[in-house]
Design an enzyme around this catalytic site. Structure first.
Site, PDB file in Angstrom:
ATOM      1  N   ALA A  15       0.836  -1.205   0.000  1.00 61.79           N
ATOM      2  CA  ALA A  15       0.000   0.000   0.000  1.00 61.79           C
ATOM      3  C   ALA A  15       0.870   1.254   0.000  1.00 61.79           C
ATOM      4  O   ALA A  15       0.576   2.223  -0.710  1.00 61.79           O
ATOM      5  CB  ALA A  15      -0.938  -0.008   1.205  1.00 61.79           C
ATOM      6  N   GLY A  17       3.888   1.512  -1.203  1.00 59.34           N
ATOM      7  CA  GLY A  17       4.483   1.616  -2.536  1.00 59.34           C
ATOM      8  C   GLY A  17       3.512   2.207  -3.548  1.00 59.34           C
ATOM      9  O   GLY A  17       3.881   3.072  -4.353  1.00 59.34           O
ATOM     10  N   GLU A  36       1.262  23.351  -5.345  1.00 53.66           N
ATOM     11  CA  GLU A  36       0.789  23.172  -3.975  1.00 53.66           C
ATOM     12  C   GLU A  36       1.855  22.536  -3.092  1.00 53.66           C
ATOM     13  O   GLU A  36       1.951  22.858  -1.900  1.00 53.66           O
ATOM     14  CB  GLU A  36      -0.514  22.366  -3.980  1.00 53.66           C
ATOM     15  CG  GLU A  36      -1.657  23.167  -4.581  1.00 53.66           C
ATOM     16  CD  GLU A  36      -2.761  22.329  -5.193  1.00 53.66           C
ATOM     17  OE1 GLU A  36      -2.648  21.088  -5.222  1.00 53.66           O
ATOM     18  OE2 GLU A  36      -3.751  22.928  -5.654  1.00 53.66           O
ATOM     19  N   GLU A  71      -6.539  17.914  -4.095  1.00 49.67           N
ATOM     20  CA  GLU A  71      -5.968  18.002  -5.456  1.00 49.67           C
ATOM     21  C   GLU A  71      -5.712  16.611  -6.017  1.00 49.67           C
ATOM     22  O   GLU A  71      -5.958  16.360  -7.203  1.00 49.67           O
ATOM     23  CB  GLU A  71      -4.681  18.818  -5.436  1.00 49.67           C
ATOM     24  CG  GLU A  71      -4.086  19.044  -6.814  1.00 49.67           C
ATOM     25  CD  GLU A  71      -4.976  19.883  -7.715  1.00 49.67           C
ATOM     26  OE1 GLU A  71      -5.256  19.455  -8.848  1.00 49.67           O
ATOM     27  OE2 GLU A  71      -5.400  20.962  -7.297  1.00 49.67           O
ATOM     28  N   ASP A  97     -15.642  19.771 -13.123  1.00 42.21           N
ATOM     29  CA  ASP A  97     -15.922  21.055 -12.474  1.00 42.21           C
ATOM     30  C   ASP A  97     -16.133  20.885 -10.976  1.00 42.21           C
ATOM     31  O   ASP A  97     -15.686  21.716 -10.173  1.00 42.21           O
ATOM     32  CB  ASP A  97     -17.160  21.713 -13.090  1.00 42.21           C
ATOM     33  CG  ASP A  97     -16.919  22.197 -14.513  1.00 42.21           C
ATOM     34  OD1 ASP A  97     -15.743  22.258 -14.939  1.00 42.21           O
ATOM     35  OD2 ASP A  97     -17.918  22.510 -15.201  1.00 42.21           O
TER      36      ASP A  97
END
Length: 120
Positions: A15, A17, A36, A71, A97
């Protein structure tokens, strides 16, 4: 039913990795994610300087980490939509959107937290 051999420590390692692969893909392929991350790199030392308590420091850093998380989710939505929907479709546009709106809202949240800690 066959018993899974991907359990315990092996599952955690796998997990981790996969998570690192996801972060690497986002960093390589998403300009917004790179921006960011740059904000996070600047924000961490600034948070330690501006925060008066451990809670304030955690809020400042955590708010930027949440922007990165959202993001990543937005980028995942876009990748799935692009993979399965090459043609223009109103639902594809709405999905993208909405993901973008989520990034906007969590960014506003981070801004509010930073302003609250700095100003009050």
């Amino acid at each position: 039913m066959a018993k899974s051999t991907n359990i315990g420590l092996k599952r955690l390692i796998n997990a981790f990795g996969f998570s690192m692969q996801g972060l690497k893909a986002a960093y390589k392929g998403e300009e917004a994610f790179r921006q960011e991350v740059a904000v996070l790199v600047l924000a961490v030392p600034l948070a330690f300087w501006l925060g008066d308590t451990a809670i304030e420091v955690a809020l400042l850093i955590g708010s930027i980490i949440l922007v990165l998380v959202v993001e990543l989710l937005n980028s995942a939505i876009e990748a799935v939509v692009d993979r399965f929907g090459g043609e223009l479709h109103v639902l594809s546009g709405q999905a993208k959107d909405m993901g973008s709106s989520a990034v906007l809202l969590i960014s506003i949240n981070a801004l509010i937290i930073w302003c609250a800690v700095i100003l009050f």
